[in-house]
Design a protein around this motif. Structure first.
Motif, mmCIF file in Angstrom:
data_model
loop_
_atom_site.group_PDB
_atom_site.id
_atom_site.type_symbol
_atom_site.label_atom_id
_atom_site.label_comp_id
_atom_site.label_asym_id
_atom_site.label_seq_id
_atom_site.Cartn_x
_atom_site.Cartn_y
_atom_site.Cartn_z
ATOM 1 N N VAL A 34 8.104 11.777 -7.809
ATOM 2 C CA VAL A 34 7.100 13.244 -8.031
ATOM 3 C C VAL A 34 7.064 13.300 -9.477
ATOM 4 C CG1 VAL A 34 6.754 15.510 -7.446
ATOM 5 C CG2 VAL A 34 8.055 14.296 -5.840
ATOM 6 N N ILE A 35 5.501 13.356 -9.752
ATOM 7 C CA ILE A 35 5.123 13.609 -11.036
ATOM 8 C C ILE A 35 4.426 14.965 -11.053
ATOM 9 C CG2 ILE A 35 3.673 12.859 -12.967
ATOM 10 C CD1 ILE A 35 4.052 10.034 -12.090
ATOM 11 N N THR A 47 0.791 -1.120 0.118
ATOM 12 C CA THR A 47 0.094 0.081 -0.162
ATOM 13 C C THR A 47 0.680 1.387 0.025
ATOM 14 O OG1 THR A 47 -0.070 -0.375 2.396
ATOM 15 C CG2 THR A 47 -2.229 -1.074 1.038
ATOM 16 N N ALA A 48 2.256 1.121 0.099
ATOM 17 C CA ALA A 48 3.030 2.575 -0.040
ATOM 18 C C ALA A 48 2.834 3.133 -0.921
ATOM 19 C CB ALA A 48 4.534 1.929 0.159
ATOM 20 N N THR A 49 3.129 4.557 -0.948
ATOM 21 C CA THR A 49 2.969 5.341 -2.075
ATOM 22 C C THR A 49 4.191 5.354 -3.072
ATOM 23 O OG1 THR A 49 1.664 7.016 -0.840
ATOM 24 C CG2 THR A 49 2.904 7.809 -2.990
ATOM 25 N N GLY A 50 3.951 5.096 -4.334
ATOM 26 C CA GLY A 50 5.169 5.183 -5.251
ATOM 27 C C GLY A 50 5.172 6.307 -6.070
ATOM 28 N N ARG A 51 4.020 6.913 -6.343
ATOM 29 C CA ARG A 51 3.981 8.080 -7.299
ATOM 30 C C ARG A 51 3.145 9.348 -6.499
ATOM 31 N NH1 ARG A 51 0.080 6.807 -11.743
ATOM 32 N NH2 ARG A 51 -0.604 5.116 -10.027
ATOM 33 N N PHE A 52 4.019 10.305 -6.187
ATOM 34 C CA PHE A 52 3.282 11.583 -5.782
ATOM 35 C C PHE A 52 2.990 12.386 -6.993
ATOM 36 C CE2 PHE A 52 5.960 10.300 -2.242
ATOM 37 C CZ PHE A 52 5.255 10.351 -1.385
ATOM 38 N N ILE A 53 1.996 12.761 -7.104
ATOM 39 C CA ILE A 53 1.343 13.295 -8.437
ATOM 40 C C ILE A 53 0.792 14.676 -7.926
ATOM 41 C CG2 ILE A 53 -0.443 13.439 -10.170
ATOM 42 C CD1 ILE A 53 -0.481 10.309 -9.908
ATOM 43 N N VAL A 54 1.835 15.889 -8.163
ATOM 44 C CA VAL A 54 1.629 17.065 -7.374
ATOM 45 C C VAL A 54 1.611 18.301 -8.440
ATOM 46 C CG1 VAL A 54 3.190 18.459 -6.027
ATOM 47 C CG2 VAL A 54 3.591 16.160 -5.941
ATOM 48 N N GLU A 55 0.388 19.028 -8.109
ATOM 49 C CA GLU A 55 0.052 20.081 -8.852
ATOM 50 C C GLU A 55 1.343 20.985 -9.067
ATOM 51 O OE1 GLU A 55 -3.562 21.745 -7.419
ATOM 52 O OE2 GLU A 55 -4.038 22.399 -9.574
ATOM 53 N N PHE A 69 6.295 21.447 -1.761
ATOM 54 C CA PHE A 69 6.145 19.944 -1.606
ATOM 55 C C PHE A 69 7.508 19.384 -1.497
ATOM 56 C CE2 PHE A 69 5.696 15.502 -2.696
ATOM 57 C CZ PHE A 69 4.854 14.961 -1.483
ATOM 58 N N VAL A 70 8.465 19.510 -2.475
ATOM 59 C CA VAL A 70 9.604 18.616 -2.635
ATOM 60 C C VAL A 70 10.642 19.229 -1.727
ATOM 61 C CG1 VAL A 70 11.750 18.348 -4.129
ATOM 62 C CG2 VAL A 70 9.301 18.241 -5.253
ATOM 63 N N ALA A 71 10.479 20.397 -1.215
ATOM 64 C CA ALA A 71 11.363 21.073 -0.319
ATOM 65 C C ALA A 71 11.169 20.324 1.146
ATOM 66 C CB ALA A 71 11.470 22.675 -0.245
ATOM 67 N N ALA A 72 9.936 20.405 1.353
ATOM 68 C CA ALA A 72 9.355 19.789 2.462
ATOM 69 C C ALA A 72 9.595 18.473 2.803
ATOM 70 C CB ALA A 72 7.961 20.067 2.709
ATOM 71 N N MET A 73 9.425 17.746 1.563
ATOM 72 C CA MET A 73 9.754 16.280 1.753
ATOM 73 C C MET A 73 11.437 16.179 1.895
ATOM 74 S SD MET A 73 7.338 14.033 0.950
ATOM 75 C CE MET A 73 8.150 12.391 0.477
ATOM 76 N N THR A 74 12.241 16.643 1.120
ATOM 77 C CA THR A 74 13.679 16.327 1.420
ATOM 78 C C THR A 74 13.983 16.873 2.737
ATOM 79 O OG1 THR A 74 13.933 18.386 0.293
ATOM 80 C CG2 THR A 74 14.150 16.618 -1.317
ATOM 81 N N GLU A 75 13.581 17.971 3.215
ATOM 82 C CA GLU A 75 13.955 18.156 4.514
ATOM 83 C C GLU A 75 13.455 17.207 5.504
ATOM 84 O OE1 GLU A 75 12.793 22.339 5.607
ATOM 85 O OE2 GLU A 75 12.677 21.813 7.771
ATOM 86 N N ARG A 76 12.311 16.580 5.466
ATOM 87 C CA ARG A 76 12.119 15.556 6.496
ATOM 88 C C ARG A 76 12.805 14.212 6.248
ATOM 89 N NH1 ARG A 76 7.264 16.422 9.186
ATOM 90 N NH2 ARG A 76 6.405 18.389 8.729
ATOM 91 N N MET A 77 13.093 14.029 4.833
ATOM 92 C CA MET A 77 13.995 12.956 4.622
ATOM 93 C C MET A 77 15.082 12.746 5.196
ATOM 94 S SD MET A 77 12.371 12.138 0.789
ATOM 95 C CE MET A 77 13.146 10.621 0.397
ATOM 96 N N ALA A 78 15.835 14.125 4.962
ATOM 97 C CA ALA A 78 17.091 14.328 5.607
ATOM 98 C C ALA A 78 17.173 13.708 7.098
ATOM 99 C CB ALA A 78 17.717 15.492 5.409
ATOM 100 N N ALA A 79 16.093 14.026 7.724
ATOM 101 C CA ALA A 79 16.128 13.715 9.227
ATOM 102 C C ALA A 79 15.666 12.243 9.503
ATOM 103 C CB ALA A 79 15.260 14.794 9.657
ATOM 104 N N LEU A 80 15.210 11.604 8.567
ATOM 105 C CA LEU A 80 14.917 10.256 9.103
ATOM 106 C C LEU A 80 16.233 9.537 9.457
ATOM 107 C CD1 LEU A 80 12.579 9.168 5.750
ATOM 108 C CD2 LEU A 80 11.754 9.592 8.414
ATOM 109 N N ARG A 81 15.737 8.543 10.674
ATOM 110 C CA ARG A 81 16.938 7.729 11.261
ATOM 111 C C ARG A 81 16.790 6.208 10.697
ATOM 112 N NH1 ARG A 81 14.897 10.952 15.295
ATOM 113 N NH2 ARG A 81 13.763 9.435 16.065
#
Ligand code: UN1
Length: 484
Positions: A394-395, A288-296, A303-315
């Motif tokens: 991201v699409i 059920t994981a998301t494979g495609r973020f379809i972004v306006e 959105f990409v900036a917020a994602m990459t910031e959070r991803m960098a902090a993932l342990r």
């Protein structure tokens, strides 16, 4: 009632048996540590298990609904009581973090409890006939011996949402779990056998055979009365063909390439919080994981900036360390496959916004950085196929209409989602997305245990699992006419 040694792996006809070939499982968080030593069942073990299950099933079928309910209740309690011990096994051999594993085992306990209650609702109805003086009863009977073939990514909850309704409605079970997670399968089998015996029922109603799909899985499919399978499309298709040849019922839960649409009116921070959970938790190893973020387009960069910031902090790290949020992928095969998809994405022109490679940690393990691609098109391989790892794309789309079109332009149809505050778009999306499950302002992954689960197109085949729909697969209808 418990396996005497590590290698006494298979539970057949009410007793623990050693298998043939040795099977060593390495801890994916630390390749220098053996998680356990087991052994694989042979095809004759399957034949014996099915014969024993067939012989035991009439007693279970004749049991009262209360007896069946009590067995399911005992399974539920045992799962709750032993959740810490079970979570440790799942984390050690499967790379799940302890909180993830505890969540899964708790879910399995709730599933067993739900079906303990369902067992009590003797289903059926009495109708009038079109002929005078005649009555019609529509009743449900157990199917017989059910073969359950289950994957490694949810080694307790996915089996339990098959095992619990199979038993609740009076069937016997042959369980062929993934040979990647034998330890947890043995622990779950032990508590089921104990619950059956504690209520005077033959443990031979439930059999565990550990082995690979091509021999053991195939032997199960060739001998049982119905098969419920969760796994890959290719294996599922082979099972369905074989079941059709044998004219037995089959239920398949297969892959996904799940879209999560992010509309321009969404809060990018909230969208990224949902997105990170949806794509990367449990190392993306969820159908059920998301494979495609379809972004306006209007929210794309935020959105990409917020994602990459959070991803960098993932342990990302050893699954048993308390600070770890994301464990390793399960094994070398999976890691190689994930890296191959990343490579293919790059070759086809996608840009890496985050991750993209293996991570070094103090222990040698199958650690893969959560990976996000941007500038991808829906035609790229990474967006057509199911990666089954911590990899998402991201699409970029110009508006809602294009987003819906792209979301539906896939061979799969398991889960889906949209992040928006627009009632109009939310309602339209939920009505028009071609998927079995759809989420508004929630991750595509993470489902409740008491409602139907399943997909459309290549994602599922046969009746729905879970909730009140489960009865469709695990019972067979009889229509009885009676002249008074
Ligand atoms: C979930 O998203 O909570 O293999 C469960 C899978 C599914 C379970 C998903 N059978 O990922």
């Amino acid at each position: 009632m418990s396996p005497a040694s590590d290698r006494i792996t298979n539970f057949i006809a009410g007793s623990w048996r050693p298998g043939r070939e040795r099977l060593d499982i390495v801890n994916p968080s630390n390749l220098d540590e053996l998680a356990g030593s087991y052994s694989l069942a042979g095809a004759d073990d399957v034949a014996e298990a099915v014969a024993a299950a067939r012989a035991a099933q009439p007693q279970w079928r004749a049991a009262t609904v209360e007896q069946r309910s009590l067995v399911l209740d005992a399974i539920s309690r045992a799962l709750f009581d032993r959740k810490d011990e079970l979570a440790r096994i799942a984390a050690t051999e499967g790379g799940k973090t302890i909180p993830d594993a505890l969540g899964e085992i708790t879910r399995a306990a709730h599933l067993a409890r739900f079906f303990a209650a369902e067992a009590l609702r003797a289903p059926g109805e009495t109708l009038g006939s079109v002929r005078p003086g005649v009555e019609v009863d529509v009743t449900r009977e157990p199917v017989g011996v059910i073969g359950l073939v289950t994957p490694w990514n949810f080694p307790v909850a996915t089996p339990m949402w098959k095992i619990a309704p199979a038993l609740a409605f009076g069937n016997a079970v042959i369980w062929k779990p993934s040979e990647k997670t034998p330890g947890i399968s043995i622990a779950v089998t032990r508590l089921i056998a104990e619950a059956l015996e504690a209520h005077g029922m033959p443990a031979a109603l439930f059999n565990l055979v550990i082995g690979a799909g091509p021999n053991i899985g195939a032997a199960v499919v060739d001998a049982v009365d119905a098969v419920s399978f969760t796994g890959s499309v290719n294996t599922g298709r082979r099972i369905a063909v074989r079941c059709a040849e044998r004219m037995i019922r089959v239920q398949l839960e297969l892959g996904g390439q799940n879209p999560l649409v992010v509309l321009g009116d969404a809060d990018p921070e909230r969208a990224a919080e949902i997105g990170v959970n949806s794509a990367y938790f449990h190392a993306g190893q969820r159908c059920t994981a998301t494979g495609r973020f379809i972004v306006e387009d209007s929210i794309h960069d935020a959105f990409v900036a917020a994602m990459t910031e959070r991803m960098a902090a993932l342990r990302v790290g050893h699954a048993l360390l308390p600070e770890t949020q994301i464990g390793p992928v399960i094994d070398e095969f999976q890691l190689t496959k994930n890296l191959h998809y990343i490579d293919t994405g790059l070759k086809e022109g996608a840009q890496l916004a985050s991750g993209g490679g293996r991570l070094d940690r103090p222990t040698r393990g199958w650690f893969l950085a959560p990976t996000l691609f941007t500038e991808t098109s829906n035609a790229m391989t990474i967006n057509r196929e199911e990666v089954f790892g911590p990899v998402a794309s991201v699409i970029r789309v110009k508006d809602y209409e294009e987003a819906l079109h792209v979301a539906n332009d896939t061979d799969y149809g398991l889960s889906s989602g949209i992040i928006t505050n627009s009632m109009k778009h939310a309602r339209h999306f939920q009505a028009n997305i071609q998927a079995g499950m759809t989420m508004l302002n929630l991750p595509t992954a993470g489902v409740d245990y008491h409602v139907p689960f399943g997909g459309r197109k290549m994602s599922s085949y046969g009746p729905r699992e879970q909730g009140r729909s489960a009865i469709e697969f695990y019972t067979i209808i009889k229509t009885a006419y009676r002249a008074l």
